[in-house]
Each structure stands twice: as structure tokens, then as C-alpha cells.
Design a protein around this motif. Structure first.
Motif, short mmCIF file in Angstrom:
data_model
loop_
_atom_site.label_atom_id
_atom_site.label_comp_id
_atom_site.label_asym_id
_atom_site.label_seq_id
_atom_site.Cartn_x
_atom_site.Cartn_y
_atom_site.Cartn_z
N SER A 548 -19.22 25.13 -23.79
CA SER A 548 -19.40 23.90 -23.04
C SER A 548 -19.89 24.17 -21.64
N VAL A 549 -20.35 23.10 -20.99
CA VAL A 549 -20.79 23.17 -19.60
C VAL A 549 -20.33 21.90 -18.90
N LYS A 550 -19.88 22.05 -17.66
CA LYS A 550 -19.49 20.89 -16.86
C LYS A 550 -20.72 20.01 -16.62
N ALA A 551 -20.50 18.70 -16.61
CA ALA A 551 -21.62 17.79 -16.43
C ALA A 551 -21.22 16.58 -15.62
N VAL A 552 -22.20 15.96 -14.98
CA VAL A 552 -21.99 14.73 -14.22
C VAL A 552 -23.21 13.84 -14.38
N ALA A 553 -22.97 12.55 -14.45
CA ALA A 553 -24.05 11.56 -14.52
C ALA A 553 -23.80 10.53 -13.42
N TRP A 554 -24.84 10.24 -12.65
CA TRP A 554 -24.69 9.39 -11.48
C TRP A 554 -24.97 7.92 -11.79
N ARG A 555 -24.16 7.04 -11.21
CA ARG A 555 -24.39 5.58 -11.19
C ARG A 555 -24.74 5.03 -12.58
N CYS A 556 -23.94 5.36 -13.57
CA CYS A 556 -24.31 4.94 -14.92
C CYS A 556 -23.15 4.44 -15.77
N ALA A 557 -21.97 4.30 -15.18
CA ALA A 557 -20.79 3.95 -15.98
C ALA A 557 -20.95 2.64 -16.73
N ASP A 558 -21.75 1.71 -16.19
CA ASP A 558 -21.94 0.41 -16.84
C ASP A 558 -23.24 0.34 -17.63
N LEU A 559 -23.92 1.47 -17.79
CA LEU A 559 -25.17 1.51 -18.54
C LEU A 559 -24.93 2.16 -19.91
N PRO A 560 -25.84 1.95 -20.88
CA PRO A 560 -25.61 2.47 -22.23
C PRO A 560 -25.31 3.96 -22.28
N HIS A 561 -26.05 4.77 -21.54
CA HIS A 561 -25.79 6.21 -21.65
C HIS A 561 -24.47 6.59 -20.98
N GLY A 562 -24.09 5.87 -19.92
CA GLY A 562 -22.80 6.12 -19.31
C GLY A 562 -21.66 5.73 -20.22
N ARG A 563 -21.82 4.61 -20.92
CA ARG A 563 -20.77 4.17 -21.84
C ARG A 563 -20.61 5.14 -23.01
N ALA A 564 -21.75 5.70 -23.46
CA ALA A 564 -21.68 6.69 -24.55
C ALA A 564 -20.90 7.93 -24.11
N LEU A 565 -21.12 8.36 -22.88
CA LEU A 565 -20.39 9.52 -22.36
C LEU A 565 -18.91 9.21 -22.22
N LEU A 566 -18.60 8.05 -21.65
CA LEU A 566 -17.20 7.68 -21.44
C LEU A 566 -16.45 7.50 -22.77
N ALA A 567 -17.19 7.10 -23.81
CA ALA A 567 -16.56 6.93 -25.12
C ALA A 567 -16.30 8.27 -25.81
N GLY A 568 -16.80 9.36 -25.23
CA GLY A 568 -16.59 10.68 -25.83
C GLY A 568 -17.35 10.86 -27.12
N GLN A 569 -18.51 10.24 -27.21
CA GLN A 569 -19.29 10.32 -28.44
C GLN A 569 -19.75 11.75 -28.73
N GLY A 570 -19.89 12.04 -30.02
CA GLY A 570 -20.42 13.32 -30.43
C GLY A 570 -21.83 13.18 -30.97
N GLY A 571 -22.46 14.30 -31.27
CA GLY A 571 -23.82 14.29 -31.82
C GLY A 571 -24.87 13.81 -30.88
N LEU A 572 -24.60 13.87 -29.57
CA LEU A 572 -25.55 13.37 -28.58
C LEU A 572 -26.58 14.44 -28.22
N VAL A 573 -27.74 13.96 -27.77
CA VAL A 573 -28.75 14.83 -27.18
C VAL A 573 -28.82 14.43 -25.70
#
Length: 602
Positions: A548-573
């Protein structure tokens, strides 16, 4: 370490035609033969060789790219139209003791440019007062009022930096009141203003080939011309010649913060300037770094663009416009500390004002659905939105909705709106804003392809939105294609380490013309997701093998890709950039997420 898609292919990288942010992904094109030549001739790993080839480098020229020197790239100052005239006029003024003032724009490039001139004058034993117009009361660039004020102060010669190229009316007035003016600028010009000299690599008749320079870069070349002229007159017989290299940090600051194309001489200025900056000899920069809570050490583009630049800009946005230029000019550590503290406080205030305007604009646009309808341009207006932050807000919203955005702050009392816009590649916002002014829709307006400013009567804001949509609607398909995210390489989470990061640091400094490398990881799970302040998301991207690698995404918690990350989804690119993680002395790396795709999404 795999490579993704066929070299030079236009097909979707990893099959991503539409990410969760709506973008297609493409493999950044590079010629295989050039990649092999770089690997064999310079011993580079394949992803790094490919990244260099994709940025137009080959085996013959890569050494100058990786180690850019001023000796190899410095242009002849005389290749700039009017440069020799400007140098003669300024040295004449120094020799005769005439009163010279510098008139600077209120942003980082203007402040850096002014400080360069102030420091050269100081080395010559002369004073150079600084005049910076107030953003709210005076607006951008020289005005008859400002030139009257300078004349009243006893100015004989004014040097405008990072402004003046479009100030035809103001310069006509300066001529009428007997005030000499030298213009040093880099902005596009409609007509040549009536000045003693107009030094601008983007002046149509200029043959310097240095149109990618920021104003600070043009001023740095002017300093070389001034040294040459002063040397010709024997002025260094009794005093040391100013060492220009000590001020390269200011030239780099202007180049990086003004988001200029970092190629050729401009890349050498930025690269060598960051090396000088790393010594933190400029009292203002050192004090500002301390005020921001950062420690001295090797300087990178991040220091200029994200730590120093926003704080210097804060003075011009919501404080006193001359604070930045004064900070960069002073040699007094106590004064530097005081100015830095004030700028840091103003930047905190600017962030809060920016957040308030951004939140209000998002609510307005998304309530009306204009972010997702067929409008080619989003135009949003609000009462008393601070003109010092509307440009930043427009940029944030453009990133959010992937379409041009114009944010207008309305003065309801006077019935006027001041607007600032940011655009997408392929949609020339400056051209259509100019057309709106030509057609009488605007009271004032202009800009360049990616940004524009305007003044509009409040009762014509809707008309403006309709006009811009009509002019840009046919460009949407091309813009969507140009908005594709270009990926340099597919990597495994376990291979993303400090050694890999350090190898790619050879490409720095990054900017237009030399984009920061973008990497992709596939089949990952967002482990330990957590929201952070300002709508950021942090997590660990974990591959099928558990690495694994540490990661951060800026200003996206309310956007689709931010929600996918917060949901802990797998199989992502996931696509993003590598950033150093040096907190508490560690030498790690963090994956800064740019975009996310879900192969299962239809």
C-alpha cells in the motif's frame, strides 16, 4: 513496473473513457525509439525515459534539460525590442540622480519584479520607491490618477513591471504631464503604448523568442542589460558590479507563481533560482517560510507555489497591495518578520473569505443545475463577493465541474459586477470575453485563453451568460477531448517509494511545458479512509498483494471520486502524483490523487 497502453496510442489508458470525475484517461505519447535512446545513452529507468521523451526530450538535448544552466540558455538582452533603450534610460537616471519609481502589479510576479529592480538600485547606491495600485480602489495597472500621484511625488521616470503593456490611455496621460515611462511586461498587447521603451517578449515586433517568461524573468534580463550598460560607462570602477545570481530566487518565484511555461531559459531561471532560494538568504522569504511554520531546506516548486506565493498574494487580494514587494525588497530581518506575520494572517483571512464565496457559489449553481446542464460556461454572481478571491474561486469551480467558470462579485449600490473567469483547454475564454466587450455586453473585459477579467452591469449578467454559451457551445467536444488526463506510467503500490520519487525529481521544476508526472495504480482498495478539513480525503491505496501507499485527495469529499474513496471501495483505478512525505524527519512518499475510475461503473 508496467507501462499501460501502447506507445503513442490514443485509446483509453486502462480502458478509462470516463472516470468518476467525467474525464477520459490517455497514455502520454512518446516515441519508442527516443525512449530506448534515453535509456541506453543515459542509463535511465524506462518510466523516467518515457516521461522525458513525452516532454519533447531526446538523447542529444536531455543533459541541458536535466541540468539547465544560465550559461547555456541566457538570451542576448539586445534581442528584446527596446531593451537597450530601457537600459540606457535607467542608467542615465541613476547617473544624473533623477527620481525613479517602480510601478508594480499586486501579485507575486509584480512583487518579485519590483524587488529585483529595488535590489539592483540599492547595489548602485540609489533609492527606488515602490508604487503598487490598490486592487479595490485603483484596479489593475497604471492609470492617469496613479501617474499624477507619482508626478506629484517628484518622479522623473517610472518603470512599470508586470503591467503597462495595455495601458495606452494612462501612458498617453503620462506623456502629457511630462512623465517618462519604461514598460517592462510580458502580457499580450493589442497596441504599443506611447512609452520611452516597451520591453515585452510578447510584443508583436519582439524577436527574443522568450514569450514564456514571467515579468520577473524579463526584469532579470533587464538587470543584465543594466549591468552591461553601466559597465560600458565605467560605473564599476569605484563600486562592485551587482552579482545578479544572488537574486535568482526572485526570478524563480515569479516564473513559478505566474504559472509560466518552464522550458528553455525560463526553466533554467526556475531551476537555478530554486537552488539559490534553498539558501534562504532573502530575509523576506526566510521570514515568510518561518511564519508559515515550514523549515528551511532545499526549495522546490511547492515552496514557491503553495507556501510563499499565496501569502505574498494575500496582500494584494485582501490587504495592503505593497506588502509583498516590500517583503521581498527588505534587508532588515525585523521588518521582514513583521511583514511576513501580517501576510500570513492575511492569507488565513483570505482562505476563510475564499471558502465562504466558494460554498455560496456551489450552492447557487448546483441548486439551479447549471453545473451539469448543457451550458458551455457557468456564470455565477453574488452580492459583495470579494474581488480579491473571485479568480481563485473560479479556478476551484472549474476544477470541480470541468467547464469554464466566471464568478462575479456584485456591487448592488452601483449596479456593477466585477468578474473573473478560468477556462478549459480548447475554450478561449479571453477571446470571447473580448468579443462580449466589443459587442457592448460588457463595460470592460479581456484576458487570455485560460483566464479573463470583466466588468458588467448587473442587469446584463444573464445576457453575458447567454452570449458566452452561444460563442463556446461548439467547442465543448474538443475541450472534452483536451481535458483527458494524461498518464505517464502504471505502477504498483509497493513500488511507490522514496527511491522512485527521487528518480523523477530529475524532471523538476514542473509547470506548463513540463507537467508533473502522473501515475496510475489499478485494482486498489481505499483502506482506512477518513475525511479531513476543507473537504479533503486521506486513505491508503492497497493493491491485490497487500502492498500500500499513503494517499490524499483534495477538496473532493462531496464529489463522486471522493465518495468512492470514503466508502472504501475496492477494484478502483487511481491516478495521481508523487509527493514527498517528510513529516517528523521521515523520508517517505505520498500519492496525491488526481482522479479515480471504477471499471464497474457504466
Amino acid at each position: 513496473m508496467a507501462d499501460g497502453a501502447p506507445h503513442g496510442a490514443l485509446s483509453a489508458f486502462l480502458g478509462v473513457e470516463r472516470s468518476l470525475s467525467g474525464r477520459a484517461w490517455r497514455h502520454r505519447a512518446a516515441e519508442p525509439d527516443v525512449v530506448r535512446g534515453l535509456m541506453q545513452g543515459h542509463g535511465l529507468i524506462e518510466p523516467l525515459a518515457r516521461a522525458l521523451a513525452a516532454r519533447g526530450q531526446d538523447a542529444a538535448g536531455v543533459a541541458d534539460f536535466l541540468e539547465p544552466t544560465l550559461r547555456a540558455w541566457f538570451p542576448d538582452p539586445s534581442s528584446f525590442l527596446d531593451m537597450d533603450v530601457a537600459a540606457e534610460a535607467i542608467v542615465d537616471a541613476v547617473v544624473s540622480g533623477a527620481s525613479v519609481h517602480v510601478f508594480a502589479d499586486y501579485d507575486v510576479d509584480g512583487a518579485s519584479s519590483a524587488a529585483l529592480l529595488v535590489r539592483w538600485f540599492r547595489a548602485m547606491g540609489a533609492d527606488l520607491p515602490i508604487y503598487v495600485p490598490d486592487r479595490l480602489t485603483e484596479g489593475y495597472g497604471p492609470s492617469p490618477r496613479a501617474f499624477d500621484a507619482l508626478k506629484a511625488r517628484g518622479a522623473d521616470l517610472v518603470v512599470t513591471v508586470d503591467c503597462g503593456a495595455a495601458a495606452v490611455t494612462a501612458l498617453e496621460h503620462a506623456a502629457e504631464i511630462g512623465l517618462k515611462v519604461v514598460v517592462v511586461d510580458h502580457h499580450l498587447m493589442r497596441a504599443t503604448p506611447p512609452a520611452l521603451a516597451v520591453v515585452n517578449p510578447n510584443r508583436p515586433a519582439c524577436r527574443s523568442g522568450q514569450g514564456n517568461l514571467a515579468a520577473a524573468g524579463v526584469v532579470f534580463v533587464l538587470l543584465a542589460a543594466l549591468n552591461r550598460e553601466a559597465r560600458r560607462r565605467g560605473l564599476f570602477a569605484t563600486r562592485p558590479e551587482p552579482d545578479l545570481k544572488q537574486w535568482l530566487d526572485l526570478a524563480a518565484l515569479g516564473a513559478i507563481c505566474d504559472v509560466t511555461s518552464l522550458t528553455g531559459f525560463n526553466r533554467a531561471l526556475a531551476a537555478q533560482g530554486l537552488r539559490v532560494m534553498s539558501g534562504w538568504a532573502n530575509p523576506g522569504l526566510k521570514a515568510l517560510l518561518a511564519a508559515a511554520g515550514a523549515k528551511p531546506g532545499p526549495a522546490g516548486s511547492n515552496h514557491a507555489g503553495f507556501i510563499l506565493g499565496p501569502r505574498i498574494n494575500a496582500g494584494g487580494r485582501i490587504g495592503r497591495a505593497d506588502l509583498g514587494a516590500r517583503l521581498l525588497s527588505t534587508d532588515d530581518p525585523a521588518e521582514a518578520a513583521e511583514l511576513a506575520a501580517e501576510l500570513h494572517a492575511l492569507n488565513l483571512e483570505r482562505r476563510e473569505v475564499e471558502k465562504q464565496v466558494t460554498d455560496a457559489a456551489v450552492r447557487k449553481v448546483e441548486a439551479a443545475g447549471h453545473h451539469s446542464d448543457d451550458r458551455a460556461v457557468v456564470v455565477v454572481a453574488g452580492d459583495d463577493w470579494h474581488p480579491g478571491v473571485i479568480g481563485i474561486v473560479a479556478g476551484r469551480l472549474r476544477e470541480r465541474w470541468r467547464k469554464p467558470v466566471i464568478v462575479v462579485g456584485v456591487d448592488a449600490v452601483n449596479g456593477l459586477g466585477k468578474g473573473s473567469g478560468r477556462s478549459q483547454p480548447g475554450m478561449d475564454l479571453g477571446r470571447v470575453v473580448q468579443a462580449a466587450w466589443d459587442e457592448g455586453v460588457l463595460l470592460a473585459g479581456g484576458g487570455h485563453p485560460m483566464a479573463a477579467g470583466l466588468t458588467v452591469a448587473t442587469d446584463r449578467i444573464e445576457e453575458l451568460a447567454d452570449f458566452l454559451h452561444a460563442r463556446l457551445k461548439d467547442r465543448r467536444a474538443e475541450a472534452a477531448a483536451l481535458d483527458a488526463l494524461e498518464i505517464d506510467a502504471l505502477v504498483e503500490p509497493g513500488s511507490v517509494d522514496r527511491a522512485m520519487f527521487d528518480k523523477f525529481q530529475k524532471l523538476t521544476p514542473h509547470g506548463p511545458g513540463n507537467p508533473e508526472p502522473v501515475f496510475a495504480v489499478e485494482g486498489v482498495v481505499a483502506r482506512e479512509p477518513a475525511p479531513m478539513g476543507q473537504g479533503h480525503v486521506r486513505c491508503r491505496l492497497t493493491g491485490p498483494d497487500g502492498a500500500s501507499v499513503k494517499a490524499v485527495a483534495w477538496r473532493c469529499a462531496d464529489l463522486p471520486h471522493g465518495r468512492a474513496l470514503l466508502a472504501g471501495q475496492g477494484g478502483l483505478v487511481v491516478a495521481g502524483r508523487l509527493k514527498a512525505d517528510d513529516w517528523n524527519g521521515r523520508r517517505g512518499v505520498q500519492f496525491e490523487i488526481e482522479d479515480v475510475a471504477d471499471p464497474r461503473a457504466v
